[in-house]
Scaffold this active site. Structure first.
Site, PDB file in Angstrom:
ATOM      1  CG  ASP A  25      41.921  34.596  38.316  1.00 37.14           C
ATOM      2  OD1 ASP A  25      41.726  34.191  37.152  1.00 37.14           O
ATOM      3  OD2 ASP A  25      42.751  34.081  39.092  1.00 37.14           O
ATOM      4  NE  ARG A  46      38.617  33.711  40.283  1.00 40.90           N
ATOM      5  CZ  ARG A  46      39.096  33.507  41.515  1.00 40.90           C
ATOM      6  NH1 ARG A  46      38.513  34.061  42.552  1.00 40.90           N
ATOM      7  NH2 ARG A  46      40.160  32.753  41.707  1.00 40.90           N
ATOM      8  CB  SER A  64      48.136  31.236  43.156  1.00 41.29           C
ATOM      9  OG  SER A  64      47.219  31.606  42.168  1.00 41.29           O
TER      10      SER A  64
END
Ligand code: S3P
Length: 453
Positions: free
Chosen positions: A327, A401, A29
């Site tokens: 996440d 992920r 990010s």
């Protein structure tokens, strides 16, 4: 960068104790944002510790296409020569965001208040993800949008000639939507106000302050925030040091918790409270996880983490915690599979619109590996250690992920776990395999029917 390469499956097998002291790559990010704010500042911003994953490299490419000069020197420092707010150039070709929702949504905000035409494209995963959530507020600010039905990529926008400041209440907890509006506000005369009912990651606000923007953040009594930004804004270039990504560290931490005898340390992990919900949850589950050397680095709290394998027990993770670990549910699901008792996860609706439908992909991976669980529209419960774990092949659906989480499962499972594709891991954590191997993880090449290279 669009995904067109051949899938590379991989198998993870029971490993002996993980040991070592490592660094994980920079926060995704913050990496995206540092390139974007560097582009919107006048002069040279330097960035150390930038995540050199495919998502961030795609953002660097798009910033170049919008006029920034961006170079990486031989010491790995990135130099961004920005064009300033108001100075973005119309790109000659479509901007390709690859797999990255953050890149696409934040960049649409940036260009939405510049009078230029931009076409945005992405890979098959990104082209399925909703963009209406940023296009709605941008339309109110004056951005014209030409989109295929459903506001998905590919789409074209023409930024507003005279952008209109808005007051906007976020209908979903999304840092990407909030950030898109704040970036659009930079080139908008007047005060733009965003109300967020639940606090989401606030890297944009922190970084905008560092770059000299007039921005105020006021907490409300219910855990939400009111953010006001006064435009137009002139940004001053900065030297940004990107701390390690807690969302990448999560995979190493959970692997160490579930592989008996493990002990690892990870340096300089970002510990912004809007990102640490997983660590709070793991500690409630009984994890031996300690944080030392807490400090501030470039406006963000950071610290060093030491983790030792632990007997975990199931807990209930409330919906209110979801934004601070949005996440991390694939990784937490793996921890839950090895915990005693039931783990209940609530408020997971947003998982359905990530790089894949993560709730469905996790549930399918749990089925394939014999883990007792129940999934609902926005919840998941997992009962750990009720039967031998592993032996499955997991479909990753272009989702980094999902791939990393189930490889971690395989390292502690009774039978090996295979994931059908590992190429997407390069979007966020290119060093995943080599770093895990250096700690003692056992991976082997796998061949699935139809994937011979
Ligand atoms: C991100 C925000 C989150 C997160 C994503 C990165 C960001 O997305 O899932 O990986 O950098 O702002 P949402 O805003 O969709 O929740």
């Amino acid at each position: 960068m669009s995904h067109s390469s051949t899938p590379v499956p991989l198998t993870a097998s029971a490993s002996s104790a993980l040991r070592g002291h490592v660094r994980v790559p920079g926060d995704k990010s913050i990496s995206h944002r540092s390139l974007m704010l560097g582009t919107l500042a006048v002069g040279e911003t330097t960035i150390s510790g930038l995540l050199e994953g495919a998502d961030v490299l795609a953002t660097a490419e798009t910033m170049r296409a919008l006029g920034a000069r961006i170079e990486r020197d031989e010491n790995g420092i990135w130099h961004v020569h920005g064009v300033g707010v108001g100075g973005l150039m119309e790109p000659a070709a479509a901007l390709d965001f690859g797999n990255s929702g953050t890149g696409a949504r934040l960049c649409l905000g940036m260009v939405g208040t510049h009078p230029i035409a931009v076409t945005a494209v992405g890979d098959a995963s990104l082209s399925r993800r909703p963009m209406g959530r940023v296009l709605g507020p941008l339309r109110r600010m004056g951005t014209e949008v030409v989109a295929r039905a459903g506001d998905r990529l590919p789409l074209s926008i023409r930024g507003a000639e005279t952008p209109i400041p808005i007051e906007y209440r976020l209908p979903i907890a999304s840092a990407q939507v909030k950030s898109a509006i704040l970036l659009a506000a930079l080139n908008t005369q007047g005060t733009t106000t965003v109300f967020e009912p639940t606090a989401t990651r606030d890297h944009t606000e922190r970084m905008l302050k560092g770059f000299g923007a007039a921005i105020e953040v006021e907490p409300d009594q219910n855990g939400g925030r009111v953010i006001r930004i006064h435009g137009p804004v002139e940004l001053k270039p900065q030297d940004v040091a990107v701390p390690a990504d807690p969302s990448s560290a999560a995979f190493l931490i959970i692997a160490s918790l579930i592989i008996p005898g493990s002990e690892i340390s990870i340096d300089n992990v970002m510990l912004n409270p809007t990102r640490t919900g997983l660590f709070d949850t793991l500690i409630e589950m009984g994890a031996d996880l300690t944080i030392s050397n807490r400090r501030l680095s470039g406006g963000e709290p950071v610290g060093d983490i030491t983790v030792r394998s632990s007997r975990l027990r199931g807990v209930t993770v409330p919906a209110s915690r979801a934004p601070s670990m949005i996440d991390e549910y694939p990784a937490l699901s793996v921890a839950a599979a090895f915990a005693e008792g039931e783990t209940v996860m609530e408020g997971l609706a947003e998982l359905r619109v990530k790089e894949s439908d993560r709730l469905a992909a996790v549930a399918a991976g749990l089925v394939a590996n014999g883990v007792d669980h129940h999934a609902g529209p926005d919840w998941l419960t997992i009962r750990g250690r009720t039967a031998p774990i592993g032996g499955g092949v997991v479909e990753t659906h272009l989702d980094h992920r999902i791939a990393m989480a189930f490889l971690v499962m395989g390292l502690a499972a009774d039978k090996p776990v295979t994931v059908d594709d590992t190429t997407m891991i390069m979007t966020s954590f290119p060093e995943f395999r080599s770093l895990m191997t250096s700690l003692g993880a056992v991976f082997s090449e796998a061949e699935l029917p139809g994937t011979r290279r």
